[in-house]
Scaffold this motif. Structure first.
Motif, PDB file in Angstrom:
ATOM      1  N   LEU A  13       0.807  -1.218   0.000  1.00 47.04           N
ATOM      2  CA  LEU A  13       0.000   0.000   0.000  1.00 47.04           C
ATOM      3  C   LEU A  13       0.841   1.268   0.000  1.00 47.04           C
ATOM      4  CD1 LEU A  13      -2.846  -1.013   2.487  1.00 47.04           C
ATOM      5  CD2 LEU A  13      -2.998  -0.832   0.003  1.00 47.04           C
ATOM      6  N   ASN A  14       2.135   1.125   0.239  1.00 43.44           N
ATOM      7  CA  ASN A  14       3.024   2.287   0.205  1.00 43.44           C
ATOM      8  C   ASN A  14       3.628   2.525  -1.177  1.00 43.44           C
ATOM      9  OD1 ASN A  14       2.853   3.037   3.005  1.00 43.44           O
ATOM     10  ND2 ASN A  14       4.095   1.234   3.472  1.00 43.44           N
ATOM     11  N   ILE A 546     -14.240   3.584   8.860  1.00 39.10           N
ATOM     12  CA  ILE A 546     -13.965   3.042   7.518  1.00 39.10           C
ATOM     13  C   ILE A 546     -13.757   1.539   7.602  1.00 39.10           C
ATOM     14  CG2 ILE A 546     -12.377   3.095   5.555  1.00 39.10           C
ATOM     15  CD1 ILE A 546     -11.727   6.019   6.339  1.00 39.10           C
ATOM     16  N   ASN A 547     -12.978   1.107   8.595  1.00 39.44           N
ATOM     17  CA  ASN A 547     -12.731  -0.334   8.770  1.00 39.44           C
ATOM     18  C   ASN A 547     -14.018  -1.091   9.099  1.00 39.44           C
ATOM     19  OD1 ASN A 547      -9.966  -0.476   8.221  1.00 39.44           O
ATOM     20  ND2 ASN A 547      -9.415   0.143  10.301  1.00 39.44           N
ATOM     21  N   ILE A 574      -6.051   7.169   3.204  1.00 42.53           N
ATOM     22  CA  ILE A 574      -6.128   6.663   1.833  1.00 42.53           C
ATOM     23  C   ILE A 574      -5.929   5.149   1.808  1.00 42.53           C
ATOM     24  CG2 ILE A 574      -4.978   6.691  -0.421  1.00 42.53           C
ATOM     25  CD1 ILE A 574      -4.422   9.670   0.032  1.00 42.53           C
ATOM     26  N   GLN A 575      -4.951   4.667   2.541  1.00 48.81           N
ATOM     27  CA  GLN A 575      -4.709   3.225   2.571  1.00 48.81           C
ATOM     28  C   GLN A 575      -5.900   2.477   3.151  1.00 48.81           C
ATOM     29  OE1 GLN A 575      -1.017   2.648   4.672  1.00 48.81           O
ATOM     30  NE2 GLN A 575       0.250   3.383   2.967  1.00 48.81           N
ATOM     31  N   GLN A 579      -8.235  -0.395   1.282  1.00 51.06           N
ATOM     32  CA  GLN A 579      -8.580  -1.703   1.863  1.00 51.06           C
ATOM     33  C   GLN A 579     -10.089  -1.893   1.911  1.00 51.06           C
ATOM     34  OE1 GLN A 579      -6.400  -1.189   5.543  1.00 51.06           O
ATOM     35  NE2 GLN A 579      -4.708  -2.475   4.848  1.00 51.06           N
ATOM     36  N   ALA A 580     -10.813  -0.824   2.206  1.00 56.63           N
ATOM     37  CA  ALA A 580     -12.266  -0.907   2.228  1.00 56.63           C
ATOM     38  C   ALA A 580     -12.818  -1.187   0.838  1.00 56.63           C
ATOM     39  CB  ALA A 580     -12.855   0.387   2.790  1.00 56.63           C
ATOM     40  N   SER A 581     -12.244  -0.555  -0.167  1.00 55.94           N
ATOM     41  CA  SER A 581     -12.667  -0.800  -1.545  1.00 55.94           C
ATOM     42  C   SER A 581     -12.457  -2.262  -1.923  1.00 55.94           C
ATOM     43  CB  SER A 581     -11.894   0.117  -2.495  1.00 55.94           C
ATOM     44  OG  SER A 581     -12.162  -0.213  -3.851  1.00 55.94           O
TER      45      SER A 581
END
Length: 719
Positions: A13-14, A546-547, A574-575, A579-581
């Motif tokens: 993710l980075n 979000i999680n 953003i990360q 992850q949610a997407s």
């Protein structure tokens, strides 16, 4: 139920490929501003306005963002941005993107807008276009009103290259002394105290096809250029060229070492007025190489810092044309109205209605949402503060001020409250960029009037927009609150879209009491009943929500997020959205400006959509919606999803408990997501595509829709 969605743990993710560069994203925002100036559907004078805004935005961008990058280069900073660029690489990318954008702006102004303005009776002429009668007037005007103000500065061994002040318009003059062979160089500054455009009298205005002109004039630098012989008597004027310099204008204050923050800020403001290092040179494209190189060298700039302008410099001055009395060339005027629950205030001069209803009684009967500029700021938020200042039952008023107008009625109300014997506490954020001087003036005036003034928490900028009113009501103390998304500024409230919650819910009142104790004293409150407060709980709670949506999707439930803000930059947020997407959460983001998130990447961010609304009002409100498996939650507040807001500022975000207001906010989000006129969709490659109505589809423009809805809710029939 087992999860139907999983996240690929091998994804880094980075990885820079998943992020847009912050500075380049901002340039894309300004490109959308420029698009309004290029759009023929925008009224003509409004197009000039957007031209001016584009230029003014760039001035601030260079004074702050580019200046910071250049400082990093000088200091040898090699840290990479989220998208994997060094400071030097970011500067190079900025110049590469911006150069053709500026060329497009100036070409459109010179070749399109000036012609269209002329057809409407507005003639921005060059000196060479003037007839003899007009030249005679202009030359006499120069002699009477301009010449006495000018100060030519020679450049030679005994006269070093003069200091060029920030954003000043200047002429580089090449001349020759008849008694010697050598060419001489001088600089003439165009003082800001003079109007940028010299207006011709009515009898000398141009016309079009027999129609009288509305306005005719020429840029002041051309008036000066063609009268330089007055400044350099006995010399031969060879040539002159306009140029403009932008300097580093950010403040640098070590708060831990500043015994008096107010004094430290004042000293830094003096440095700003003198000016920091040069970061940009705008210069006429026709300037000869030797003059160009001289100016670049003396300003310690590089070739990449220079922008050649083919036409008029400093188009930010075009904003003055909005004052022309030509309503047909402007947006239809908007007069803000009262929310329906305050309709009893209409046409009333007294503070209470005939049946004893007051502003406080309205809030006691239920939370009130105000939506500016559709709802009147003066008749809602300002009235709330003013009524509190004069109400004999009010004991205390506490307020944060980040930005306010120079003649602020808010300040006057707070002073009146103190003079009426109330406990008045105001946190004035004197580190509000470019408003520091104004805020210092008002801070001193408040203190002299008996208001308790504080300047915030060391190391944090206080950005929250909150007011607390403490009132004695019979045998109890009741607290009234205003929690907003925008500044307490009546002027910007007419052009910025913002939300505010007025409430007397006990938990919110208790939370604001604790928050003010944190801001004014040594309290280190770690938890709040309702409010999400940065830097205490806001980041963690947003990440948690979000999680939660992602976990619901993994369990086969529905996940949905809609968030509206000015900018999305914070990498952790953003990360978490990525992850949610991947877990299946449907995410719609309404981001006016910077967005570093890359949407639409297959199996990575393909459930994320990003739009930006650019129009007659500046989108400034922040709204956060979470589906929460049917137990929906919605929040409003002062914070964007930027690292500075979540970690380095004091912010307050409030949940909405009123079902009616909850529905109103959902409707606001829905209107914006359905916009097919002012909405731009962010693509996975970083470009934006403006939505267009489909064939036979009704045009849905966010700001027009809200104006119509507001009028209807107030019982006013739109024209």
């Amino acid at each position: 139920m087992t999860s139907t969605k999983s996240i690929d743990s091998a994804i880094n993710l980075n990885d820079p490929k998943y992020y847009f560069n912050r500075e380049l994203s901002w340039l894309e925002f300004n490109r959308r501003v420029l698009a309004e100036a290029l759009d023929k559907r925008t009224p003509l004078l409004e197009r000039l306005k957007f031209m001016a805004i584009f230029s003014s935005n760039l001035d601030e961008f260079f004074m702050v963002r580019v200046a910071a990058l250049k400082q990093q280069v000088t200091a040898g900073v090699t840290k990479l941005s989220a998208d994997g660029r060094k400071p030097r690489e970011q500067l190079e990318a900025i110049a590469e993107v911006l150069t053709p954008m500026i060329e497009q702006q100036h070409q459109h102004f010179e070749k399109v807008l000036k012609k269209e303005l002329a057809k409407s009776g507005i003639h921005i002429l060059n000196y060479v276009d003037l007839n003899q009668e007009q030249r005679t007037y202009i030359n006499q005007f120069f002699e009477d009103y301009i010449f006495p103000v000018l100060t030519p500065l020679a450049v030679d061994p005994s006269h070093p290259f003069p200091y060029i002040s920030n954003l000043s318009l200047n002429l580089a003059v090449v001349l020759k002394d008849p008694s010697i062979e050598r060419e001489l160089f001088a600089r003439v500054k165009i003082p800001k105290v003079l109007s940028r455009f010299v207006t011709l009298p009515e009898e000398l205005r141009q016309g079009h096809r027999g129609q009288p002109g509305v306005w005719t004039g020429i840029p002041i630098e051309q008036v000066v250029t063609h009268n330089l012989e007055y400044l350099f008597s006995g010399m031969n004027i060879l040539e002159s060229y306009a140029f403009r310099v932008t300097r580093n204008a950010d403040l640098s204050v070590e708060e831990d070492e500043a015994d008096d923050l107010l004094l430290a800020i004042e000293k830094e403001l003096q440095k700003r007025r003198i000016g920091g290092s040069s970061v940009r040179l705008e210069i006429e494209a026709s300037v000869p190489p030797d003059i160009r190189s001289t100016i670049i060298r003396e300003l310690a700039l590089e070739e990449s810092d220079v922008y050649d302008i083919d036409g008029l410099l400093s188009l930010g001055n075009l904003m003055s044309f909005l004052a022309l009395p030509l309503p047909e060339l402007k947006d239809k005027p908007w007069n803000a109205v009262l929310p329906s629950r305050l309709s009893w205030l209409r046409d009333r001069e007294n503070e209470e209605s005939a049946d004893g209803e007051s502003f406080f009684s309205v809030i006691r009967n239920g939370d009130l949402l105000v939506h500016h500029p559709y709802h009147s700021f003066s008749s809602t938020v300002l009235r709330f503060v003013t009524e509190a200042a004069y109400d004999s039952d009010v004991l205390a008023i506490k307020m944060t001020l980040y930005r306010t107008s120079g003649d602020s009625p808010i300040i006057k109300a707070l002073i009146a409250a103190a003079q009426n014997g109330k406990q008045v506490v105001v946190l004035v954020e004197i580190k509000a960029r470019f408003d520091e001087e104004n805020n210092i003036i008002w801070a001193k005036k408040l203190e002299k009037s008996g208001v308790h003034v504080v300047y915030g928490v060391t190391g944090l900028k206080t950005h929250t927009k909150i007011t607390l009113v403490v009132r004695q009501e019979k045998e109890q103390i009741r607290r009234y609150v205003h929690i907003g998304t925008g500044n307490y500024n009546p002027k910007t409230a007419k052009i910025y879209t913002d939300l505010g919650l007025l409430s007397c819910r006990e938990e919110l009142g208790a939370d604001l009491t604790d928050l003010f104790n944190f801001l004014t004293g040594y309290s280190r409150q770690k938890s709040y009943r309702k409010l999400l407060v940065a830097p205490v709980s806001l980041r963690d709670r947003m990440i948690e929500m979000i999680n939660r949506e992602a976990e619901n999707c993994r369990q086969g439930k529905t996940g949905r997020i809609v968030a509206k803000m000015n900018s999305l930059v914070d990498q952790q947020v953003i990360q978490t959205l990525y992850q949610a997407s991947q877990a299946g959460v449907e995410i719609d983001l309404i981001v006016r400006g910077i967005c570093c998130l890359r949407p639409g990447l297959p199996k990575f961010s393909d459930n994320i959509r990003v739009i930006s609304i650019i129009g007659r009002f500046l989108e400034h409100s922040r709204i956060f919606y979470f589906h929460n498996n049917g137990q929906e939650e919605i929040y409003i507040g002062s914070a964007d999803w930027m690292t500075r807001n979540l970690s380095r500022r004091v912010e307050a975000v409030t949940p909405i408990d009123s079902p009616e207001i909850f529905g109103d906010l959902q409707e606001i989000l829905g209107v914006m997501l359905a916009d097919n006129r002012k909405a731009w969709e962010l693509q996975s490659d970083g470009t934006f595509i403006q939505r267009k109505p489909k064939k036979d589809e009704e045009i849905r423009s966010t700001h027009d829709t809200f104006m119509e809805m507001t009028l209807q809710s107030a019982g006013i029939i739109p024209n």
